[in-house]
Design an enzyme around this catalytic site. Sequence first.
Site, PDB file in Angstrom:
ATOM      1  N   SER A   2      -7.215 -51.091  22.535  1.00 32.81           N
ATOM      2  CA  SER A   2      -6.610 -51.748  21.382  1.00 32.81           C
ATOM      3  C   SER A   2      -7.048 -51.020  20.122  1.00 32.81           C
ATOM      4  O   SER A   2      -8.087 -50.336  20.129  1.00 32.81           O
ATOM      5  CB  SER A   2      -7.068 -53.214  21.322  1.00 32.81           C
ATOM      6  OG  SER A   2      -6.720 -53.809  20.088  1.00 32.81           O
ATOM      7  N   TYR A  44     -13.163 -59.973  21.447  1.00 29.89           N
ATOM      8  CA  TYR A  44     -12.075 -59.145  21.970  1.00 29.89           C
ATOM      9  C   TYR A  44     -12.285 -57.687  21.579  1.00 29.89           C
ATOM     10  O   TYR A  44     -12.179 -56.789  22.417  1.00 29.89           O
ATOM     11  CB  TYR A  44     -10.721 -59.642  21.453  1.00 29.89           C
ATOM     12  CG  TYR A  44      -9.546 -58.825  21.963  1.00 29.89           C
ATOM     13  CD1 TYR A  44      -9.064 -59.015  23.252  1.00 29.89           C
ATOM     14  CD2 TYR A  44      -8.937 -57.860  21.161  1.00 29.89           C
ATOM     15  CE1 TYR A  44      -7.996 -58.270  23.741  1.00 29.89           C
ATOM     16  CE2 TYR A  44      -7.866 -57.110  21.630  1.00 29.89           C
ATOM     17  CZ  TYR A  44      -7.404 -57.318  22.915  1.00 29.89           C
ATOM     18  OH  TYR A  44      -6.354 -56.567  23.395  1.00 29.89           O
TER      19      TYR A  44
END
Length: 245
Positions: free
Chosen positions: A153, A166
Amino acid sequence: MLEFQAVKDFLNNKTILVTGAGDGIGRAAALEYAKYGATVILLGRTVKKLEAVYDQIVESGAPMPAIIPLDLKGATEQNYIDMAETIEQQFGHLDGVLHNASLLGALGPFEHLDVSSMEDIMKINVTAPAMMTKALLPVLRKAPSASIIFTSSGVGRKGRAYWGPYAISKFATEGMMEVLADECDGTSVIVNTINPGATRTEMRAKAYPAEDPMSLKTAQEIMPTYLYLMSDDAKSVNGQKLSAQ
């Protein structure tokens, strides 16, 4: 790579495992791999979603897929060992793994971090793919060439406020890829990460509820990079942090 043009049947006789294959990017990747001739192993938590993808693949005339229902949060190392043995018995080898399944969790300030939620995120995003890859490596090495793709990400490459666990899990994913890629350097196995970028998925909508989803690319539109890394063109690509957009 972003403009990779897949040739018909270029994945013939290849077996590829996709985690989180029931929806979003995992579903799109599974359908694309099948479209180009791969036998796809669909792994996910929700059987109903996996069956829907399975039916779509069968109806398309692509090779018969397989389903592995598995909750990564509760899976044990023995589950992955058993899975690897089953794959070897049924298919002989494994040509690729797309680690797509991820848990976002709640976004918020670091001081509000929920430890229990963080443990779940790390289990699903880091520990599970690590245990799975460990078990699958012997089966991957039996293929003429094999590709392992970890999903990263933008917040796993540059930290961003409020993305907490995350982001931390995706930094760990990048590090895991680098370690494994270095170990596999010069072998028949390549290891890389893909940052899918802003994509029209449920996870993106949860992170950016005010965003217009129609302004984003669909999961199918970002597939060229996912196809490229499973192709023979990518045999020498190892240890790279790639982007799908």
